[in-house]
Motif scaffolding. Structure first.
Motif, PDB file in Angstrom:
ATOM      1  N   LEU A 165      -8.142  11.924  -1.870  1.00  0.00           N
ATOM      2  CA  LEU A 165      -6.844  11.819  -2.225  1.00  0.00           C
ATOM      3  C   LEU A 165      -6.371  10.584  -2.849  1.00  0.00           C
ATOM      4  O   LEU A 165      -6.770   9.457  -2.285  1.00  0.00           O
ATOM      5  N   PRO A 166      -5.625  10.465  -3.960  1.00  0.00           N
ATOM      6  CA  PRO A 166      -5.374   9.084  -4.375  1.00  0.00           C
ATOM      7  C   PRO A 166      -4.230   8.469  -3.739  1.00  0.00           C
ATOM      8  O   PRO A 166      -3.228   9.227  -3.132  1.00  0.00           O
ATOM      9  N   GLY A 167      -3.578   7.314  -4.010  1.00  0.00           N
ATOM     10  CA  GLY A 167      -2.202   6.666  -3.675  1.00  0.00           C
ATOM     11  C   GLY A 167      -1.312   7.496  -4.627  1.00  0.00           C
ATOM     12  O   GLY A 167      -1.545   8.199  -5.573  1.00  0.00           O
ATOM     13  N   ASP A 168       0.027   7.464  -3.830  1.00  0.00           N
ATOM     14  CA  ASP A 168       1.055   8.231  -4.908  1.00  0.00           C
ATOM     15  C   ASP A 168       1.794   7.230  -5.801  1.00  0.00           C
ATOM     16  O   ASP A 168       2.276   6.231  -5.428  1.00  0.00           O
ATOM     17  N   TRP A 169       1.557   7.939  -6.967  1.00  0.00           N
ATOM     18  CA  TRP A 169       2.241   7.082  -8.066  1.00  0.00           C
ATOM     19  C   TRP A 169       3.684   7.093  -8.128  1.00  0.00           C
ATOM     20  O   TRP A 169       4.348   6.208  -8.680  1.00  0.00           O
ATOM     21  N   SER A 170       4.154   7.819  -7.604  1.00  0.00           N
ATOM     22  CA  SER A 170       5.773   7.752  -7.352  1.00  0.00           C
ATOM     23  C   SER A 170       6.370   6.737  -6.499  1.00  0.00           C
ATOM     24  O   SER A 170       7.050   5.855  -6.583  1.00  0.00           O
ATOM     25  N   SER A 171       5.489   6.774  -5.427  1.00  0.00           N
ATOM     26  CA  SER A 171       5.807   5.573  -4.539  1.00  0.00           C
ATOM     27  C   SER A 171       5.271   4.001  -4.970  1.00  0.00           C
ATOM     28  O   SER A 171       6.036   3.187  -4.793  1.00  0.00           O
TER      29      SER A 171
ATOM     30  N   THR B 240       0.916  -1.332  -0.063  1.00  0.00           N
ATOM     31  CA  THR B 240       0.123  -0.110   0.137  1.00  0.00           C
ATOM     32  C   THR B 240       0.835   1.428   0.102  1.00  0.00           C
ATOM     33  O   THR B 240       1.749   1.261   0.858  1.00  0.00           O
ATOM     34  N   PRO B 241       0.832   2.078  -0.935  1.00  0.00           N
ATOM     35  CA  PRO B 241       1.249   3.561  -0.950  1.00  0.00           C
ATOM     36  C   PRO B 241       0.833   4.535  -0.098  1.00  0.00           C
ATOM     37  O   PRO B 241      -0.421   4.379   0.312  1.00  0.00           O
ATOM     38  N   PRO B 242       1.649   5.374   0.252  1.00  0.00           N
ATOM     39  CA  PRO B 242       0.910   6.564   0.939  1.00  0.00           C
ATOM     40  C   PRO B 242       0.077   7.425   0.082  1.00  0.00           C
ATOM     41  O   PRO B 242       0.144   6.945  -1.014  1.00  0.00           O
ATOM     42  N   VAL B 243      -0.642   8.474   0.502  1.00  0.00           N
ATOM     43  CA  VAL B 243      -1.412   9.443  -0.304  1.00  0.00           C
ATOM     44  C   VAL B 243      -0.246  10.105  -1.131  1.00  0.00           C
ATOM     45  O   VAL B 243       0.891  10.330  -0.796  1.00  0.00           O
ATOM     46  N   SER B 244      -0.778  10.332  -2.369  1.00  0.00           N
ATOM     47  CA  SER B 244       0.256  11.336  -3.172  1.00  0.00           C
ATOM     48  C   SER B 244       0.623  12.479  -2.561  1.00  0.00           C
ATOM     49  O   SER B 244      -0.466  13.272  -2.432  1.00  0.00           O
ATOM     50  N   LYS B 245       1.928  13.088  -2.409  1.00  0.00           N
ATOM     51  CA  LYS B 245       2.431  13.961  -2.000  1.00  0.00           C
ATOM     52  C   LYS B 245       1.739  15.105  -2.758  1.00  0.00           C
ATOM     53  O   LYS B 245       1.562  16.271  -2.497  1.00  0.00           O
ATOM     54  N   SER B 246       2.013  14.992  -4.195  1.00  0.00           N
ATOM     55  CA  SER B 246       1.802  15.889  -5.028  1.00  0.00           C
ATOM     56  C   SER B 246       0.412  16.482  -5.142  1.00  0.00           C
ATOM     57  O   SER B 246       0.056  17.559  -5.294  1.00  0.00           O
TER      58      SER B 246
END
Length: 431
Positions: A236-242, A22-28
């Motif tokens: 908020l979506p998950g963070d695609w960078s993560s 599970t990723p974190p929320v997208s910071k961007s």
């Protein structure tokens, strides 16, 4: 800051677990949503409040504290420490400049002070200076700003070059939203030249529209022209960078990735296309926005820093285990990130036994990565305090099964505080 004693990651193939990751929320996404929630009255933002502080990326916490400082009643100088957050600092500088009468003293790490901010400062001074904006720079800290009380008589436009960073334009467009709400007239951003990492500007526009703003755009020109409150506050979506790291780790372990929205506007959603290019197939799992990845990675990998700069260290890890050379183009932008990521990528590849070839074209640099002919017995990497280098090195460890000695693993807090916990779920030993 690096640890004196490196941490060790080891991968026992027989102990790997096909777990959900599970990723974190997208910071961007969260940074843009926090500002818009502040401007439109949706504060505190429900989907940020729902996250525990220990799972929120450090950059999101920095921006939230900065917005809270701007929400205080007018009065003494407000101190805002941006740590090493480039995007939070740039976004908050503009929000401070358009908050009537705000007096803010910004500080940050030496590295953040070294990164380029001049074009944003110049744009703000040219647009708001005639109304009384003052912005003074230390060496490099503090940066002190005193915002004007009234900008109603000014030409409602910010002009900024696009070549160095899209964060300047995104920051100014969020400032246009504040000005529209306050003055009820359109404010615009005019971009000079080609905008680098344009996907992040598209993300800013998408968030403005989700919060009810009308954004009109043409070539190099963006205007906020209307506002109507939405029926509900966007989540908020998950963070695609993560997710870039987790997609590769899930492929290696047979696990799944959660909170992955394929229709996201985030530039790093490009990871789905890029892994498909090398031969990996994305398969839906049982739960919504949950996927697994299967296949054999045998294709050729090519990616551009203009499209997805934050993915390039992740892709460098993948490049080390591919049978063919990888080409990363437009890599010069990596020199001015939290560390010199271009040099960091080259160091990672060399540590693993591969080689790199850097070439300069007419207006860009390209990096060719050649994987090693045989895997090393182990490899070592210093994160240089850069979260993306730390997580990319760990991803290479998982993909290859080669033990890693990593100096400075704590820096992952910046964007993915739970990264090591996620690896532990897959059976990767970390000590």
């Amino acid at each position: 800051m690096s640890h004196a004693s490196p941490s060790r990651l080891t991968v026992d193939p027989s102990a790997l677990s096909a777990s959900p990751l599970t990723p974190p929320v997208s910071k961007s996404d969260a940074q843009r949503a926090l500002v818009l929630g502040h401007l439109t009255g949706a504060w505190p933002l429900p989907s940020v409040q729902a996250e525990s502080d220990e799972d929120l990326p450090a950059d999101v916490r920095v921006l939230r504290r900065g917005v809270e400082a701007l929400r205080l009643p007018p009065g003494p100088v407000r101190d805002v420490d941006c740590a090493d957050g480039g995007a939070p600092f740039r976004i908050l500088v503009t929000q401070a400049a358009v908050t009537p009468g705000a007096r803010v003293r910004f500080t940050g790490t030496p590295r953040l002070g070294e990164r380029p901010h001049g074009p944003l400062f110049t744009s703000l001074k040219e647009a708001l200076g005639p109304a009384g904006l003052t912005l003074t720079e230390g060496t490099p800290w503090p940066v002190e700003l005193h915002a004007p009380q009234d900008t109603a008589k000014l030409a409602p436009v910010f002009r900024v070059p696009g070549a160095q960073s899209s964060q300047y334009a995104s920051s100014l467009l969020l400032g246009c939203a504040e000005r529209f709400l306050r003055e009820k007239r359109a404010w615009s951003v005019e971009i000079e030249g080609t905008l680098t990492s344009a996907g992040y500007m598209d993300l800013t526009v998408a968030w403005l529209r989700r919060f009810g703003f009308t954004v009109e755009q043409s070539e190099g020109h963006y205007s906020v022209t209307h506002y109507q409150a939405p029926e509900s506050v966007p989540s908020l979506p998950g963070d695609w960078s993560s997710l870039g790291y987790l997609v590769l780790i899930a492929w290696r372990t047979g696990g799944t990735v959660e909170r992955a929205e394929p229709r996201s506007a985030h530039p790093d959603q490009a990871i789905l296309r890029l892994v498909a290019d090398v031969g990996l197939k994305m398969i839906p799992a049982d739960a919504p926005n949950t996927w697994r990845f299967q296949g054999e990675a045998t294709g050729e990998l090519r990616a551009s820093g203009k499209e997805c700069p934050d993915l390039l260290p992740t892709l460098a890890a993948l490049a080390c285990v591919l049978p063919r050379p990888t080409t990363l183009t437009d890599v010069g932008i990596l020199r001015v990130k939290e560390s010199d990521r271009l040099e960091g990528i080259r160091t990672l590849v060399t540590a693993y036994g591969g080689t790199t070839e850097l070439s300069a074209g007419a207006d860009s640099e390209s990096l060719r990565i050649l994987p090693p002919k045989t895997k090393p017995a182990r490899f070592a990497m210093d994160s240089r305090g850069d979260h993306r280098l730390a997580m990319s090195a760990a991803t290479l460890c998982v993909l290859s099964g080669v033990p890693l000695e990593l100096t400075g693993p704590e820096c992952v807090e910046k964007s993915f505080p739970g990264f090591w916990r996620q690896l532990a779920r897959s059976g990767i030993r970390y000590s």
